[in-house]
Motif scaffolding. Sequence first.
Motif, PDB file in Angstrom:
ATOM      1  N   ASN A  48      -8.261   5.176 -13.728  1.00 12.71           N
ATOM      2  CA  ASN A  48      -7.296   5.009 -12.710  1.00 12.71           C
ATOM      3  C   ASN A  48      -6.750   5.216 -12.334  1.00 12.71           C
ATOM      4  N   THR A  49      -5.463   5.582 -14.360  1.00 11.12           N
ATOM      5  CA  THR A  49      -4.842   6.394 -14.458  1.00 11.12           C
ATOM      6  C   THR A  49      -4.968   8.199 -13.990  1.00 11.12           C
ATOM      7  N   PHE A  50      -5.861   8.493 -14.123  1.00  9.32           N
ATOM      8  CA  PHE A  50      -6.429   9.642 -13.968  1.00  9.32           C
ATOM      9  C   PHE A  50      -6.335   9.927 -12.338  1.00  9.32           C
ATOM     10  N   LEU A  51      -6.869   8.790 -11.245  1.00 13.11           N
ATOM     11  CA  LEU A  51      -7.322   9.008 -10.176  1.00 13.11           C
ATOM     12  C   LEU A  51      -5.252   9.439  -9.333  1.00 13.11           C
ATOM     13  N   GLN A  52      -4.492   8.335 -10.461  1.00 11.06           N
ATOM     14  CA  GLN A  52      -3.713   7.946  -9.429  1.00 11.06           C
ATOM     15  C   GLN A  52      -2.230   9.578  -9.179  1.00 11.06           C
ATOM     16  N   SER A  53      -2.164   9.872 -11.178  1.00 11.87           N
ATOM     17  CA  SER A  53      -1.831  11.128 -11.046  1.00 11.87           C
ATOM     18  C   SER A  53      -2.485  12.738 -10.514  1.00 11.87           C
ATOM     19  N   ALA A  54      -3.541  12.117  -9.963  1.00  8.30           N
ATOM     20  CA  ALA A  54      -4.466  13.359  -8.915  1.00  8.30           C
ATOM     21  C   ALA A  54      -4.592  13.280  -7.786  1.00  8.30           C
ATOM     22  N   LYS A  55      -3.863  12.231  -7.148  1.00  8.15           N
ATOM     23  CA  LYS A  55      -4.232  11.772  -5.617  1.00  8.15           C
ATOM     24  C   LYS A  55      -3.924  12.932  -4.785  1.00  8.15           C
ATOM     25  N   GLU A  56      -2.259  14.059  -5.275  1.00  8.79           N
ATOM     26  CA  GLU A  56      -2.023  15.004  -4.561  1.00  8.79           C
ATOM     27  C   GLU A  56      -2.824  16.373  -4.661  1.00  8.79           C
ATOM     28  N   TYR A  57      -3.428  15.940  -5.411  1.00 15.05           N
ATOM     29  CA  TYR A  57      -4.005  17.395  -5.756  1.00 15.05           C
ATOM     30  C   TYR A  57      -4.707  17.606  -4.443  1.00 15.05           C
ATOM     31  N   ARG A  58      -5.009  18.934  -4.599  1.00  4.73           N
ATOM     32  CA  ARG A  58      -6.191  19.076  -3.029  1.00  4.73           C
ATOM     33  C   ARG A  58      -7.256  18.948  -3.713  1.00  4.73           C
ATOM     34  N   TYR A  59      -8.116  18.716  -4.741  1.00  4.35           N
ATOM     35  CA  TYR A  59      -9.765  18.812  -4.902  1.00  4.35           C
ATOM     36  C   TYR A  59      -9.440  16.859  -5.350  1.00  4.35           C
ATOM     37  N   PHE A  60      -8.833  16.169  -5.165  1.00  8.25           N
ATOM     38  CA  PHE A  60      -8.771  15.424  -5.402  1.00  8.25           C
ATOM     39  C   PHE A  60     -10.773  14.643  -4.982  1.00  8.25           C
ATOM     40  N   PRO A  61     -11.043  15.026  -3.306  1.00  5.98           N
ATOM     41  CA  PRO A  61     -11.919  13.709  -3.238  1.00  5.98           C
ATOM     42  C   PRO A  61     -13.296  13.977  -4.360  1.00  5.98           C
ATOM     43  N   VAL A  62     -13.056  15.723  -4.840  1.00  5.60           N
ATOM     44  CA  VAL A  62     -13.645  16.182  -5.890  1.00  5.60           C
ATOM     45  C   VAL A  62     -14.231  14.667  -6.719  1.00  5.60           C
ATOM     46  N   PHE A  63     -13.003  14.391  -7.807  1.00  3.53           N
ATOM     47  CA  PHE A  63     -13.127  13.426  -8.380  1.00  3.53           C
ATOM     48  C   PHE A  63     -13.424  12.169  -7.910  1.00  3.53           C
TER      49      PHE A  63
END
Length: 115
Positions: free
Chosen positions: A15-30
């Motif tokens: 959850n911490t990882f997803l929250q920190s990656a939320k605005e990253y362009r490749y977030f849907p990949v994660f």
Amino acid sequence: MKSRRKKYGLKKKLNTFLQSAKEYRYFPVFWLALYTGMRIGEILALRWTDVDLSKKIIYVRRTVSGTGYQPPKNKRKRHLPIDQDTADLLKKHRKRHMEECLRFGRNGRQTYWFL
């Protein structure tokens, strides 16, 4: 008791990882990797024609590797149901992807997702 702590710890880290990656362009990949279990090569080989947002299904028809596009690892195509959160994320991503394609003069329906 120990395995519960491990599970909680992993869930908290994800959850911490997803929250920190939320605005990253490749977030849907994660997101797809974590919530559908798709392999990275399957995710990167997706086309928008493989995603049916109205039925909430992703069709896994190919994978990408160092030698190009191939059938999935087990040589069998499959479909994966997705939840509403995933469908909403993909709708948002598709809109952004189509805007980028128009801006750069590409037909978004013909391209792979993240290229």
